[in-house]
Design a protein around this motif. Structure first.
Motif, PDB file in Angstrom:
ATOM      1  N   GLY A  96       0.798  -1.222   0.000  1.00 42.83           N
ATOM      2  CA  GLY A  96       0.000   0.000   0.000  1.00 42.83           C
ATOM      3  C   GLY A  96       0.827   1.266   0.000  1.00 42.83           C
ATOM      4  O   GLY A  96       0.462   2.258   0.636  1.00 42.83           O
ATOM      5  N   ILE A  97       1.956   1.259  -0.724  1.00 42.75           N
ATOM      6  CA  ILE A  97       2.871   2.399  -0.757  1.00 42.75           C
ATOM      7  C   ILE A  97       2.626   3.206  -2.033  1.00 42.75           C
ATOM      8  O   ILE A  97       2.547   2.640  -3.127  1.00 42.75           O
ATOM      9  N   ALA A  98       2.516   4.504  -1.884  1.00 39.77           N
ATOM     10  CA  ALA A  98       2.377   5.391  -3.041  1.00 39.77           C
ATOM     11  C   ALA A  98       3.743   5.681  -3.637  1.00 39.77           C
ATOM     12  O   ALA A  98       4.731   5.805  -2.917  1.00 39.77           O
ATOM     13  N   LEU A  99       3.779   5.818  -4.971  1.00 37.69           N
ATOM     14  CA  LEU A  99       5.026   6.117  -5.665  1.00 37.69           C
ATOM     15  C   LEU A  99       4.985   7.551  -6.196  1.00 37.69           C
ATOM     16  O   LEU A  99       4.060   7.945  -6.906  1.00 37.69           O
ATOM     17  N   VAL A 100       6.011   8.326  -5.830  1.00 42.16           N
ATOM     18  CA  VAL A 100       6.200   9.673  -6.375  1.00 42.16           C
ATOM     19  C   VAL A 100       7.513   9.645  -7.152  1.00 42.16           C
ATOM     20  O   VAL A 100       8.534   9.183  -6.639  1.00 42.16           O
ATOM     21  N   SER A 101       7.479  10.116  -8.396  1.00 42.05           N
ATOM     22  CA  SER A 101       8.656  10.066  -9.258  1.00 42.05           C
ATOM     23  C   SER A 101       9.023  11.460  -9.734  1.00 42.05           C
ATOM     24  O   SER A 101       8.160  12.319  -9.908  1.00 42.05           O
ATOM     25  N   LEU A 102      10.321  11.664  -9.963  1.00 42.60           N
ATOM     26  CA  LEU A 102      10.788  12.911 -10.553  1.00 42.60           C
ATOM     27  C   LEU A 102      10.673  12.789 -12.058  1.00 42.60           C
ATOM     28  O   LEU A 102      11.179  11.837 -12.653  1.00 42.60           O
ATOM     29  N   ARG A 103      10.004  13.742 -12.691  1.00 47.30           N
ATOM     30  CA  ARG A 103       9.846  13.710 -14.148  1.00 47.30           C
ATOM     31  C   ARG A 103      10.957  14.517 -14.790  1.00 47.30           C
ATOM     32  O   ARG A 103      11.074  15.718 -14.561  1.00 47.30           O
ATOM     33  N   ASP A 104      11.741  13.851 -15.612  1.00 52.66           N
ATOM     34  CA  ASP A 104      12.835  14.490 -16.342  1.00 52.66           C
ATOM     35  C   ASP A 104      12.288  14.985 -17.668  1.00 52.66           C
ATOM     36  O   ASP A 104      11.669  14.232 -18.416  1.00 52.66           O
ATOM     37  N   SER A 105      12.533  16.257 -17.980  1.00 54.41           N
ATOM     38  CA  SER A 105      12.006  16.810 -19.223  1.00 54.41           C
ATOM     39  C   SER A 105      12.652  16.186 -20.454  1.00 54.41           C
ATOM     40  O   SER A 105      12.146  16.321 -21.561  1.00 54.41           O
TER      41      SER A 105
END
Length: 354
Positions: A96-105
């Motif tokens: 039940g872990i949410a994933l937050v990712s860095l978006r590279d342009s």
């Protein structure tokens, strides 16, 4: 490497960052914790920093600054990357872990251009962080834009040098982007005989010969200081610049260098993008000087002529990039993602079930 923790209140969401710990330097991960020198850093989440997600890690959110931490990097075969991605996503869903990712342009946005492993991570991502000023991201409601914090206070007391008239500087906190190979060639053919270009940072192995040829073709005008430099050494180099050139405006390392230069009261030259336009407006006239399209010899000559005719005055305005304000924005995004992670269960992508 054991995980490093940054404590907060007992009921704060637990955020595991797949990265080395902050070192209060120029590294991107330092943005997350802010400046606690006066005890004012935000503490809305409890951080732990570790290279990989372990079974023992108790987390509500995982923040992925770079997919290599999961996929294994460009030399890892595609099938193995897919297995890594599926295993990682299954672990997140099971716990039940949410994933937050860095978006590279620089990352391709068309589905045909994205690997199956990246598609798997994309489908599992609750929130994307884009290093930029707040704005419209079209149809992707998952994107949160957060600016990079300034570094004005972080390096107070570090030795600085006087500006050297006629010196251009390219600098990287780690590896120089491949885009700088063309910049050296552009400088070599530009009619800037009284100017020098100092290149500071680690040159990727495949580009060493090209960089060396450019320097050898213009001895004394192109100066290479290759290698992983300390922050103190990089500050000394940047403060000697009349202008800092940024040739990969969407890369995180380039944005870090831009903010370091501005924090040291040095103007930057960068390709015009939505982000660079926003930054130019925020910091005041003359500090972020933009050019349309790829840099050419004529564009470089014109930019330098404009700089000499109308140099910036005072210091750039960096109030919108306050370190604790930026850290609070990250923590707000993590708090929201933690809530979504516990309430939303998205149907696994076909690539995850394969």
């Amino acid at each position: 490497m054991s995980a490093a923790s940054f404590s907060s209140s007992d009921d704060a969401p637990r955020v595991t960052v797949l990265s080395r710990p902050p070192q209060h330097k120029v590294r991107y991960v330092d943005q997350l914790v802010g400046d606690d020198s006066a005890g004012a850093a935000p503490r809305e989440v409890e951080y732990s920093f570790t290279p990989t997600l372990r079974r023992s890690d108790a987390a509500d959110v995982v923040f992925l600054p770079h997919p290599d931490a999961v996929l294994g990097g460009g030399r890892t075969p595609a099938r193995e990357q897919e297995r890594h991605a599926r295993r990682f996503v299954r672990t997140l869903r099971r716990r039940g872990i949410a994933l937050v990712s860095l978006r590279d342009s620089h990352r391709p946005h068309h589905p045909r251009d994205v690997s199956r492993a990246m598609q798997t991570l994309d489908h599992a991502t609750t929130t994307y962080v884009r290093v930029d000023f707040p704005g419209d991201d079209g149809d992707d409601a998952r994107v949160v834009r957060i600016p990079l914090s300034h570094l004005r206070d972080r390096f107070a007391g570090y030795p600085r040098r006087e500006m050297v008239a006629g010196r251009l500087v390219i600098a990287a906190s780690e590896y120089l982007d491949a885009a700088y190979e063309a910049t050296l060639k552009v400088f070599g053919i530009a009619r800037l005989e009284e100017w020098t270009l100092h290149v500071v940072g680690q040159v990727p192995g495949r580009l060493v010969a090209s960089f060396d040829r450019s320097a050898a073709a213009h001895p004394g005008r192109i100066v290479l200081r290759a290698g992983m430099l300390s922050d103190a050494a990089r500050i000394e180099e940047i403060t000697q610049a009349e202008l800092v050139i940024i040739s990969a405006p969407g890369a995180a390392d380039s944005i870090e260098t831009m903010m370091l230069a501005l924090s040291l009261d040095r103007p930057v030259l960068v390709q015009q993008t939505a982000m660079s336009r926003s930054l130019a407006t925020a910091v005041g006239p003359g500090w972020v000087r933009t050019h349309e399209g790829l840099l050419t010899a004529v564009k470089l000559e014109n930019a330098i002529a404009d700089l000499r005719a109308d140099p910036p005055s005072g210091s750039p305005v960096l109030t919108a990039m306050d370190p604790n304000q930026v850290a609070a924005s990250y923590q707000a995004a993590f708090v929201e993602a933690a809530g979504l992670g516990h309430t939303r269960r998205r149907r696994p992508a076909k690539s995850e079930r394969a």
